[in-house]
Design a protein around this motif. Structure first.
Motif, mmCIF file in Angstrom:
data_model
loop_
_atom_site.group_PDB
_atom_site.id
_atom_site.type_symbol
_atom_site.label_atom_id
_atom_site.label_comp_id
_atom_site.label_asym_id
_atom_site.label_seq_id
_atom_site.Cartn_x
_atom_site.Cartn_y
_atom_site.Cartn_z
ATOM 1 N N PHE A 22 25.586 28.740 86.373
ATOM 2 C CA PHE A 22 26.644 27.719 86.369
ATOM 3 C C PHE A 22 27.981 28.359 86.711
ATOM 4 C CE2 PHE A 22 30.102 25.650 84.053
ATOM 5 C CZ PHE A 22 29.986 24.335 84.483
ATOM 6 N N LEU A 26 30.089 27.913 90.297
ATOM 7 C CA LEU A 26 31.437 27.363 90.258
ATOM 8 C C LEU A 26 32.342 28.028 91.289
ATOM 9 C CD1 LEU A 26 32.287 25.375 88.116
ATOM 10 C CD2 LEU A 26 33.436 27.234 86.983
ATOM 11 N N PRO A 31 37.153 25.489 96.114
ATOM 12 C CA PRO A 31 37.824 25.355 97.394
ATOM 13 C C PRO A 31 38.762 26.540 97.612
ATOM 14 C CG PRO A 31 38.861 23.932 95.785
ATOM 15 C CD PRO A 31 37.699 24.587 95.102
ATOM 16 N N ALA A 248 30.385 26.145 69.052
ATOM 17 C CA ALA A 248 30.712 25.700 70.410
ATOM 18 C C ALA A 248 31.939 24.789 70.386
ATOM 19 C CB ALA A 248 29.530 24.980 71.035
ATOM 20 N N LEU A 274 43.605 28.187 84.838
ATOM 21 C CA LEU A 274 43.217 26.937 85.485
ATOM 22 C C LEU A 274 44.389 26.339 86.252
ATOM 23 C CD1 LEU A 274 40.979 24.995 85.866
ATOM 24 C CD2 LEU A 274 41.592 23.871 83.767
ATOM 25 N N LEU A 275 45.565 26.400 85.654
ATOM 26 C CA LEU A 275 46.731 25.822 86.315
ATOM 27 C C LEU A 275 47.051 26.587 87.600
ATOM 28 C CD1 LEU A 275 48.908 25.071 83.177
ATOM 29 C CD2 LEU A 275 47.534 23.483 84.510
ATOM 30 N N ARG A 277 44.596 28.171 89.317
ATOM 31 C CA ARG A 277 43.325 28.293 90.048
ATOM 32 C C ARG A 277 42.866 29.740 90.151
ATOM 33 N NH1 ARG A 277 41.760 22.839 91.285
ATOM 34 N NH2 ARG A 277 43.168 22.191 89.658
ATOM 35 N N TYR A 279 40.211 31.635 89.603
ATOM 36 C CA TYR A 279 38.806 31.402 89.254
ATOM 37 C C TYR A 279 38.132 32.548 88.515
ATOM 38 C CZ TYR A 279 39.425 27.404 92.248
ATOM 39 O OH TYR A 279 39.888 26.251 92.783
ATOM 40 N N ILE A 282 38.712 32.100 84.875
ATOM 41 C CA ILE A 282 37.980 30.960 84.310
ATOM 42 C C ILE A 282 36.518 31.351 84.120
ATOM 43 C CG2 ILE A 282 37.329 28.545 84.639
ATOM 44 C CD1 ILE A 282 39.713 28.230 86.465
ATOM 45 N N SER A 290 30.510 31.573 76.155
ATOM 46 C CA SER A 290 29.152 31.041 76.037
ATOM 47 C C SER A 290 28.198 32.110 75.519
ATOM 48 C CB SER A 290 28.660 30.542 77.393
ATOM 49 O OG SER A 290 29.548 29.607 77.913
ATOM 50 N N ILE B 151 27.400 26.287 76.602
ATOM 51 C CA ILE B 151 28.772 26.386 77.109
ATOM 52 C C ILE B 151 29.585 25.317 76.392
ATOM 53 C CG2 ILE B 151 30.223 26.406 79.164
ATOM 54 C CD1 ILE B 151 27.710 26.706 80.836
ATOM 55 N N PRO B 152 30.649 25.698 75.682
ATOM 56 C CA PRO B 152 31.456 24.695 74.981
ATOM 57 C C PRO B 152 31.873 23.579 75.948
ATOM 58 C CG PRO B 152 32.174 26.893 74.403
ATOM 59 C CD PRO B 152 31.137 27.053 75.456
ATOM 60 N N VAL B 154 34.259 21.493 76.336
ATOM 61 C CA VAL B 154 35.607 21.493 76.926
ATOM 62 C C VAL B 154 35.668 22.481 78.085
ATOM 63 C CG1 VAL B 154 38.034 21.986 76.520
ATOM 64 C CG2 VAL B 154 36.709 20.846 74.769
ATOM 65 N N LEU B 155 35.002 23.622 77.907
ATOM 66 C CA LEU B 155 35.036 24.635 78.962
ATOM 67 C C LEU B 155 34.259 24.178 80.189
ATOM 68 C CD1 LEU B 155 34.807 28.059 77.109
ATOM 69 C CD2 LEU B 155 36.780 26.951 78.131
ATOM 70 N N ILE B 156 33.149 23.447 79.999
ATOM 71 C CA ILE B 156 32.428 22.906 81.165
ATOM 72 C C ILE B 156 33.365 22.007 81.951
ATOM 73 C CG2 ILE B 156 30.603 21.366 81.938
ATOM 74 C CD1 ILE B 156 28.783 22.343 79.974
ATOM 75 N N ILE B 158 36.637 21.899 81.885
ATOM 76 C CA ILE B 158 37.738 22.676 82.460
ATOM 77 C C ILE B 158 37.260 23.381 83.731
ATOM 78 C CG2 ILE B 158 39.051 24.809 82.132
ATOM 79 C CD1 ILE B 158 39.762 23.960 79.402
ATOM 80 N N ALA B 159 36.083 24.002 83.656
ATOM 81 C CA ALA B 159 35.569 24.743 84.805
ATOM 82 C C ALA B 159 35.343 23.806 85.991
ATOM 83 C CB ALA B 159 34.278 25.451 84.426
ATOM 84 N N LEU B 160 34.745 22.636 85.721
ATOM 85 C CA LEU B 160 34.480 21.707 86.820
ATOM 86 C C LEU B 160 35.782 21.195 87.422
ATOM 87 C CD1 LEU B 160 31.485 19.697 85.334
ATOM 88 C CD2 LEU B 160 31.429 21.266 87.257
ATOM 89 N N LEU B 161 36.764 20.922 86.553
ATOM 90 C CA LEU B 161 38.031 20.405 87.078
ATOM 91 C C LEU B 161 38.821 21.494 87.786
ATOM 92 C CD1 LEU B 161 38.974 17.993 84.217
ATOM 93 C CD2 LEU B 161 38.472 17.398 86.571
ATOM 94 N N GLY B 162 38.465 22.761 87.501
ATOM 95 C CA GLY B 162 39.100 23.838 88.235
ATOM 96 C C GLY B 162 38.671 23.821 89.692
ATOM 97 N N VAL B 163 37.434 23.384 89.918
ATOM 98 C CA VAL B 163 36.919 23.340 91.280
ATOM 99 C C VAL B 163 37.367 22.069 91.999
ATOM 100 C CG1 VAL B 163 34.841 23.352 92.662
ATOM 101 C CG2 VAL B 163 34.937 24.697 90.572
ATOM 102 N N ARG B 165 39.985 19.012 92.052
ATOM 103 C CA ARG B 165 41.276 18.630 91.502
ATOM 104 C C ARG B 165 41.196 17.276 90.804
ATOM 105 N NH1 ARG B 165 46.611 21.422 91.974
ATOM 106 N NH2 ARG B 165 46.138 21.691 89.780
ATOM 107 N N GLY B 248 46.941 19.560 80.959
ATOM 108 C CA GLY B 248 47.498 19.529 82.310
ATOM 109 C C GLY B 248 46.465 19.636 83.403
ATOM 110 N N VAL B 249 45.180 19.441 83.059
ATOM 111 C CA VAL B 249 44.154 19.604 84.077
ATOM 112 C C VAL B 249 43.291 18.355 84.232
ATOM 113 C CG1 VAL B 249 44.040 22.061 83.731
ATOM 114 C CG2 VAL B 249 42.547 20.587 82.417
#
Lengths: 313, 309
Positions: A22, A26, A31, A248, A274-275, A277, A279, A282, A290, B151-152, B154-156, B158-163, B165, B248-249
């Motif tokens: 996962f 990512l 992008p 968790a 994150l703000l 990017r 990666y 993250i 995890s 995977i917590p 919130v982190l899932i 956050i990670a997806l929203l990192g990819v 926007r 903010g994400v």
């Protein structure tokens, strides 16, 4: 026994593999071109191409995944896209703050929630039981950051008992260290206490309806002994496992709590990354937290297996 | 035993008088209660949660009429006014009316909560049913679910929203993907236990197809638990949206949501706490109402587990 422990350890391998896939997928989907980012605005296409091949970004998915995994196993989580610092060292720097908050949260939560659950179950239907149940619903419904702001407003801003924000490492002395941690830890405890209380109560209700409890009462043992020795011992499995599983949610809550209280921990690190990017950071934080969760639950299960001969996996 | 005498004027025979002495009625007559009242008395949690949620829904729907100002209108001259008779919840650092913003924010929370609950439940049921019904698939799917659940959540997200926007759709997708494993695991467990029931064996013996057994025999019996779980997923989705936007994400800042209002008020919260306070209250009440609804539904639909928890 050794075989069971070994089998339980083996179960974690596919879990960690899924997490790794996962996390790596990512970055693959992300992008933007990391090579172009590192090269900067002035770079020629040839330079970018050079960086790309030196980073191995032109190789196929499986090859990149395997080399990434090999790096992770050696403690190499890549470098930040912005500062160029190694992600692993950035994470190591942030771990003490997060662990301190979570550690204090665990102490507060367990020492409050388990007795509350036990007492509520022992007086099922009483006003105390109802109050505990109502408190549990409230605890679930109060988002971490709302509770954080309420506590910070009352105890830090109005009463001035605690600092509003920030973190003091333990090297600055015990007083400032605990003072900075207490509000965040209580904030983080809210939902966790609700969760553990609920499970403790229902596990205790199950245990209290068993024959051995009746026997213990019949032979005239004091109420406290029956509750805490006979019943609680037998109700411990679901309680201990929910404490492990709840970690968790605790990690997720720590991300928010650290933002509210300005604590330089892992959560703050991932939100800042994150703000921007960034990666690799993250990825690193998701992977580390995890794996920590998997390790905690592995530890809980093995510990329980050693303590309770009835359990085997 | 009572003897029924059709005509009160008919003279009873002495024998009848002996059989029917003047006894008080054994069953006290009760004033008939309205079925809705009975339901409320038996399920106060559902009614309370439902009513609270209904109020929030009405507020969201009627937002254009309930609001006192354009929620996006800037009024630099009226910056950071405290709550008053004119600005009920005060104004923020750009002079926007916090009350109107909070009222409109209800729409985002409810839409995200409902859409995420629906999507996560759909996906969870799909995966859970496949995993519970196809034996060779089960271990593979369950390992993946175990991995995702470690995977917590919130982190899932956050990670997806990192990819991808932030947009409302992406927030819903991210939340659904982080919540669906719980539903999948529940459904799979239900399917595994229900498929051993006698009525499923009977259906198999009758030659029913797998699809028919699933849709006619297994899913309807698992529906109660799925609905209860979907309600809880909705509650956590509302919190998750607020958390992500607060960090903010999440939802883009141009869209009004409680999390966004709180994120904007964050810098000022020590001096102007009301900007953070009012959206929090609405958020808590909404989450509480959905949680109460979930608890009530659990007590109502699944009394056996309710007695214990």
């Amino acid at each position: 026994m050794g075989l069971f422990v070994l089998r339980r350890i083996l179960v974690t391998i596919p879990m960690m593999a899924v997490v790794a896939l996962f996390v790596f997928g990512l970055l693959y989907l992300a992008p933007g071109d990391p090579a172009a980012m590192i090269a900067g605005d002035q770079a020629t296409p040839a330079q970018i191409e050079n960086i790309r091949s030196s980073l191995g970004l032109d190789r196929p998915f499986v090859v990149r995944f395997v080399s990434w995994i090999i790096g992770v196993v050696h403690g190499d989580l890549g470098n930040s896209l912005f500062s160029g610092q190694s992600v692993a060292s950035m994470i190591v720097q942030r771990i003490p703050a997060t662990l301190s908050v979570m550690g204090l949260t665990l102490i507060i939560s367990i020492s409050l929630a388990v007795p509350l659950g036990v007492v509520a179950a022992s007086r099922q239907g009483s006003w105390l039981d109802r109050a505990v149940s109502a408190f549990a619903v409230l605890g679930f419904s109060l988002p971490v950051f709302v509770l954080g702001y309420i506590l910070a407003y009352v105890f830090a801003l109005q009463l001035g008992w605690f600092p509003v924000q920030g973190y003091a490492p333990s090297s600055q002395g015990f007083g400032p260290y605990i003072g900075h941690l207490l509000l965040p830890a209580v904030t983080l405890s809210g939902g966790y206490i609700a969760l553990i209380t609920r499970i403790s109560r229902s596990a205790m209700l199950d245990a209290l309806s068993q024959d051995y409890v009746r026997t213990a009462k019949a032979k005239g043992l004091p109420r406290r002994t029956v509750l805490f020795v006979h019943a609680l011992k037998n109700a411990a499995l679901p309680i201990v496992s929910i404490i492990g599983i709840g970690v968790a949610a605790l990690i997720g809550g720590a991300v928010v709590t650290e933002t509210v209280f300005g604590i330089p921990g892992l959560g703050r690190l991932v939100v800042d990354a994150l703000l921007r990017r960034d990666y690799p950071i993250i990825q690193g934080v998701v992977l580390v937290s995890s794996f920590a969760y998997i390790a905690v639950n592995l530890g809980v299960d093995i510990l329980y297996m050693l303590l309770d001969p009835r359990i085997s996996y | 035993m009572t003897v029924i005498i059709d005509d009160p004027h008919e003279i009873a025979t002495p024998a009848q008088l002996i059989v029917a002495p003047d006894l008080p009625p054994l069953i006290l007559s009760r004033r008939p209660t309205h079925p809705l009242l009975t339901f409320t008395r038996r399920n106060p949690t559902i009614v309370m949660g439902g009513l609270l949620l209904a109020v929030i829904v009405v507020i969201a729907v009627l937002a254009p009429w309930l609001s006192t100002a354009d929620p996006q209108a800037l009024a630099p001259a009226r910056r950071v006014r405290p709550p008053s008779a004119h600005d009920w919840f005060g104004t923020d650092d750009l002079g926007r009316d916090v009350y109107s913003r909070v009222i409109y924010g209800a729409r985002t929370s409810l839409i995200v909560g409902f859409a995420s609950a629906a999507a996560a439940t759909f996906l969870g049921v799909l995966v859970g049913v496949l995993s519970g019904f196809i034996r060779w698939l089960d271990p593979i799917v369950m390992r993946i679910i175990d991995g995702l659940m470690s995977i917590p959540s919130v982190l899932i997200a956050i990670a997806l929203l990192g990819v991808a926007r932030g947009s409302i759709a992406n927030v819903v997708i991210a939340i659904s993907l982080s919540e669906f494993p719980r539903v999948a695991r529940l459904v799979r467990g239900e399917v595994l236990s229900l498929r051993e029931r006698a009525y499923v064996s009977a259906a198999v013996a009758c030659g029913s197809s797998a699809t028919r057994i699933m849709t006619r025999h297994i899913l309807p019996n698992a529906l109660d638990r799925i609905i209860i779980q979907a309600t809880y997923v909705g509650a956590s989705a509302i919190v998750a949206e607020a958390v992500l936007s607060f960090l903010g994400v999440g939802t883009p800042q141009t869209i009004l949501s409680w999390g966004n209002i709180m994120a904007e008020g964050r810098a000022l919260w020590q001096v102007k706490p009301y900007i953070v306070f009012f959206p929090s209250v609405f958020l808590c009440v909404t989450v509480l109402s959905v949680n109460l609804l979930g608890d009530g539904l659990r007590d109502f639909l699944d009394p056996r587990s309710a007695k214990r928890t």
